[in-house]
Design an enzyme around this catalytic site. Structure first.
Site, PDB file in Angstrom:
ATOM      1  N   ASN A  49       0.830  -1.213   0.000  1.00 54.38           N
ATOM      2  CA  ASN A  49       0.000   0.000   0.000  1.00 54.38           C
ATOM      3  C   ASN A  49       0.860   1.256   0.000  1.00 54.38           C
ATOM      4  O   ASN A  49       0.363   2.360   0.226  1.00 54.38           O
ATOM      5  CB  ASN A  49      -0.915   0.021   1.224  1.00 54.38           C
ATOM      6  CG  ASN A  49      -1.860  -1.158   1.246  1.00 54.38           C
ATOM      7  OD1 ASN A  49      -2.400  -1.532   0.211  1.00 54.38           O
ATOM      8  ND2 ASN A  49      -2.052  -1.751   2.410  1.00 54.38           N
ATOM      9  N   HIS A 135     -14.200  -1.418   5.849  1.00 55.89           N
ATOM     10  CA  HIS A 135     -13.034  -2.033   6.489  1.00 55.89           C
ATOM     11  C   HIS A 135     -13.361  -2.511   7.910  1.00 55.89           C
ATOM     12  O   HIS A 135     -14.208  -1.932   8.589  1.00 55.89           O
ATOM     13  CB  HIS A 135     -11.926  -0.978   6.540  1.00 55.89           C
ATOM     14  CG  HIS A 135     -10.598  -1.486   6.999  1.00 55.89           C
ATOM     15  ND1 HIS A 135     -10.189  -1.430   8.313  1.00 55.89           N
ATOM     16  CD2 HIS A 135      -9.576  -2.041   6.318  1.00 55.89           C
ATOM     17  CE1 HIS A 135      -8.958  -1.922   8.418  1.00 55.89           C
ATOM     18  NE2 HIS A 135      -8.564  -2.310   7.217  1.00 55.89           N
ATOM     19  N   GLU A 183     -16.042   4.399   2.825  1.00 52.56           N
ATOM     20  CA  GLU A 183     -14.648   4.635   2.412  1.00 52.56           C
ATOM     21  C   GLU A 183     -14.646   5.409   1.113  1.00 52.56           C
ATOM     22  O   GLU A 183     -15.591   5.316   0.331  1.00 52.56           O
ATOM     23  CB  GLU A 183     -13.934   3.293   2.191  1.00 52.56           C
ATOM     24  CG  GLU A 183     -13.843   2.481   3.454  1.00 52.56           C
ATOM     25  CD  GLU A 183     -13.187   1.118   3.244  1.00 52.56           C
ATOM     26  OE1 GLU A 183     -12.443   0.937   2.263  1.00 52.56           O
ATOM     27  OE2 GLU A 183     -13.415   0.237   4.086  1.00 52.56           O
ATOM     28  N   SER A 187     -10.781  -0.869  -0.159  1.00 51.05           N
ATOM     29  CA  SER A 187      -9.434  -1.421  -0.054  1.00 51.05           C
ATOM     30  C   SER A 187      -9.239  -2.715  -0.831  1.00 51.05           C
ATOM     31  O   SER A 187      -8.135  -3.007  -1.277  1.00 51.05           O
ATOM     32  CB  SER A 187      -9.075  -1.634   1.410  1.00 51.05           C
ATOM     33  OG  SER A 187     -10.028  -2.448   2.046  1.00 51.05           O
ATOM     34  N   ASP A 212     -13.628   7.290   5.375  1.00 49.67           N
ATOM     35  CA  ASP A 212     -12.299   6.684   5.559  1.00 49.67           C
ATOM     36  C   ASP A 212     -11.530   6.832   4.238  1.00 49.67           C
ATOM     37  O   ASP A 212     -11.858   6.188   3.249  1.00 49.67           O
ATOM     38  CB  ASP A 212     -12.489   5.209   5.940  1.00 49.67           C
ATOM     39  CG  ASP A 212     -11.172   4.462   6.114  1.00 49.67           C
ATOM     40  OD1 ASP A 212     -10.118   4.979   5.693  1.00 49.67           O
ATOM     41  OD2 ASP A 212     -11.198   3.344   6.666  1.00 49.67           O
ATOM     42  N   HIS A 215      -7.183   4.778   1.446  1.00 48.18           N
ATOM     43  CA  HIS A 215      -6.566   4.529   0.141  1.00 48.18           C
ATOM     44  C   HIS A 215      -6.770   5.685  -0.826  1.00 48.18           C
ATOM     45  O   HIS A 215      -6.476   5.558  -2.013  1.00 48.18           O
ATOM     46  CB  HIS A 215      -7.118   3.229  -0.465  1.00 48.18           C
ATOM     47  CG  HIS A 215      -6.816   2.025   0.376  1.00 48.18           C
ATOM     48  ND1 HIS A 215      -5.634   1.323   0.287  1.00 48.18           N
ATOM     49  CD2 HIS A 215      -7.530   1.443   1.361  1.00 48.18           C
ATOM     50  CE1 HIS A 215      -5.648   0.346   1.161  1.00 48.18           C
ATOM     51  NE2 HIS A 215      -6.785   0.393   1.835  1.00 48.18           N
ATOM     52  N   LYS A 246       0.082   4.308   4.576  1.00 43.58           N
ATOM     53  CA  LYS A 246       0.001   3.849   3.190  1.00 43.58           C
ATOM     54  C   LYS A 246       0.746   4.845   2.301  1.00 43.58           C
ATOM     55  O   LYS A 246       1.960   4.876   2.347  1.00 43.58           O
ATOM     56  CB  LYS A 246      -1.468   3.597   2.834  1.00 43.58           C
ATOM     57  CG  LYS A 246      -1.939   2.346   3.608  1.00 43.58           C
ATOM     58  CD  LYS A 246      -3.402   2.048   3.591  1.00 43.58           C
ATOM     59  CE  LYS A 246      -3.628   0.754   4.385  1.00 43.58           C
ATOM     60  NZ  LYS A 246      -4.967   0.638   4.936  1.00 43.58           N
TER      61      LYS A 246
HETATM   62  C1  LIG Z   1      -5.396   0.107   6.272  1.00 46.74           C
HETATM   63  C2  LIG Z   1      -6.769   0.618   6.507  1.00 46.74           C
HETATM   64  C3  LIG Z   1      -7.136   1.166   7.735  1.00 46.74           C
HETATM   65  C4  LIG Z   1      -6.250   1.110   8.940  1.00 46.74           C
HETATM   66  O1  LIG Z   1      -5.190   1.994   8.868  1.00 46.74           O
HETATM   67  P1  LIG Z   1      -3.842   1.622   9.662  1.00 46.74           P
HETATM   68  O2  LIG Z   1      -3.124   2.914   9.745  1.00 46.74           O
HETATM   69  O3  LIG Z   1      -3.151   0.593   8.843  1.00 46.74           O
HETATM   70  O4  LIG Z   1      -4.255   1.111  10.999  1.00 46.74           O
HETATM   71  C5  LIG Z   1      -8.393   1.713   7.851  1.00 46.74           C
HETATM   72  N1  LIG Z   1      -9.272   1.697   6.828  1.00 46.74           N
HETATM   73  C6  LIG Z   1      -8.955   1.159   5.637  1.00 46.74           C
HETATM   74  C7  LIG Z   1      -9.944   1.183   4.535  1.00 46.74           C
HETATM   75  C8  LIG Z   1      -7.704   0.593   5.444  1.00 46.74           C
HETATM   76  O5  LIG Z   1      -7.403   0.020   4.283  1.00 46.74           O
END
Ligand SMILES: *Cc1c(COP(=O)(O)O)cnc(C)c1O
Length: 394
Positions: A49, A135, A183, A187, A212, A215, A246
């Site tokens: 990522n 997620h 989101e 993801s 969220d 990504h 990421k």
């Molecule tokens: C990776 C991810 C998270 C968590 O983030 P981290 O910093 O890795 O804990 C939250 N939401 C989504 C959609 C993710 O892909």
């Protein structure tokens, strides 16, 4: 005899193995550009990522090293006790300026940001309406909040509207708070949320939106701040969450929003209040990562990532266009996905099978991602390997 802890757990693990769901940790000995060395074999990594290639960028590593030397390895306490270092405040100011929001709050991970924020905002008298493909951290946060949950089919705004009408009709001693959770870039599917219509809909019902951007951060919009930036909607999204692990190339998470929201979370987000502050090295690397993304080099890297994403999309069977640097090759059964992943690995490609519970049953897939570090030769190599792996098993 009463079975021991290990006997109970072993039985469950054996069941997982029998259904093709056993997982193991791949130990990486070395990383350079888009290459990861595992078991002495250098593999082209199409599963990270680290979309902009910042996780191994010298500017971030130097910022982390300097912070460790100057400030130490640990933060010593939660932010509210004595762990609130200059570097955390600097990072939050940098994030707020980048995200075009009045304020930001840094957490030790994106997972912690979701888990602390959602239950702080809604409780048992309230409603959360969640996209089906959300997620795990959003689902866990929603459950932890004890709010009433409704799930809408992935990106189905008609069903979201039905749930919103239901929430409007609830009789209670006070008007329930209604939080829509989704989101910006999904993801495991790599598709995007219909944000402009989503924002209109939640506004129409007076609901709040938690977005969220894990990504989306670093990849969309004129400032590369996320999908909200792309649509110019940052100020209309009540709560935006991102990760620093990421595209930003470090570790940590953040919430962006109003100064009132952030002040409230400082008091009420339990994963913020009761957890040690992020280490100085992580905060400093994140700060350097954000600055780099906002620089001309950031633009160049983002442009390379997108052109790699389009090249990847045209190489994957059944995929047409790239909505993000995540492009799944959906295969169905766990064993099919495992088999193709193994064949790719024999061709020097690291692209693991993604299985239940990360994706629904019978939606096992290989999830490919690209970064700015992939060269045209890397993509040509993948395209050739994919042609081979697409043939039915011998
Ligand atoms: C990776 C991810 C998270 C968590 O983030 P981290 O910093 O890795 O804990 C939250 N939401 C989504 C959609 C993710 O892909």
């Amino acid at each position: 005899m009463i079975p021991s802890l290990d006997q109970v757990l072993r039985a469950e693990l054996d069941e997982l193995a029998a259904s093709g769901l056993r997982r193991e940790l791949r130990r990486i000995q070395e990383r350079a550009g888009a290459t990861a060395t595992i078991g002495g074999h250098a593999l082209l990594n199409f599963s990270s990522n680290d979309y902009l290639g910042l996780a191994t960028h010298p500017a971030l590593a130097e910022a982390a090293a300097r912070a460790a030397t100057d400030l130490g390895s640990g933060s010593a306490a939660s932010r509210l006790v004595c762990g609130s270092l200059d570097i955390h405040h600097e990072l939050e100011a940098e994030l707020a300026a980048w995200e075009g929001s009045p304020a930001c709050l840094a957490f030790s991970s994106g997972f912690a940001a979701a888990l602390g924020t959602i239950p702080a905002l809604v409780g048992p008298d309230d409603v959360i309406i969640l996209d089906k493909l959300s997620h795990a951290c959003l689902i866990d946060a929603a459950r932890l909040s004890t709010a009433r949950l409704r799930v809408f089919r992935h990106n189905d705004l008609n069903q979201l509207a039905e749930h919103l009408r239901w929430a409007d009709s609830l009789q209670a001693t006070r008007r329930p708070r209604v939080l829509v959770v989704t989101e910006s870039v999904f993801s495991m599917d790599g598709d995007t949320a219909p944000l402009p219509d989503l924002v209109k809909l939640k506004d129409h019902h007076g609901a709040w939106l938690f977005l969220d951007e894990a990504h989306g951060t670093g990849l969309f919009g004129p400032a590369r701040a996320g999908l909200a930036d792309h649509f110019g909607l940052a100020s209309r999204i009540d709560v935006r969450m991102g990760t620093l692990g990421k595209a930003v190339g470090s570790a940590g998470g953040f919430i962006a929003g109003s100064t009132t929201l952030i002040e409230f979370l400082v008091h009420r987000a339990r994963s913020f209040v009761f957890s040690t502050a992020p280490v100085p090295a992580a905060a400093a690397a994140a700060c350097a990562g954000v600055r780099l993304i906002r620089s001309p080099e950031g633009l160049q890297r983002c442009t390379r990532t997108w052109s790699n994403a389009h090249a990847l999309a045209s190489a994957i069977p059944g995929s047409t266009s790239a909505q993000s640097p995540i492009i799944p090759w959906i295969l169905g059964t766990e064993t099919d996905a495992l088999d193709r992943s193994l064949r790719l690995r024999q061709a020097g490609i690291l692209a693991p099978a993604i299985r239940y519970p990360t994706v629904p049953r019978n939606k096992a897939r290989i999830r490919f991602t690209v970064s700015a570090e992939h060269t045209p030769a890397d993509l040509a190599h993948l395209a050739a390997a994919l042609q081979d792996a697409a043939r039915p098993p011998a």
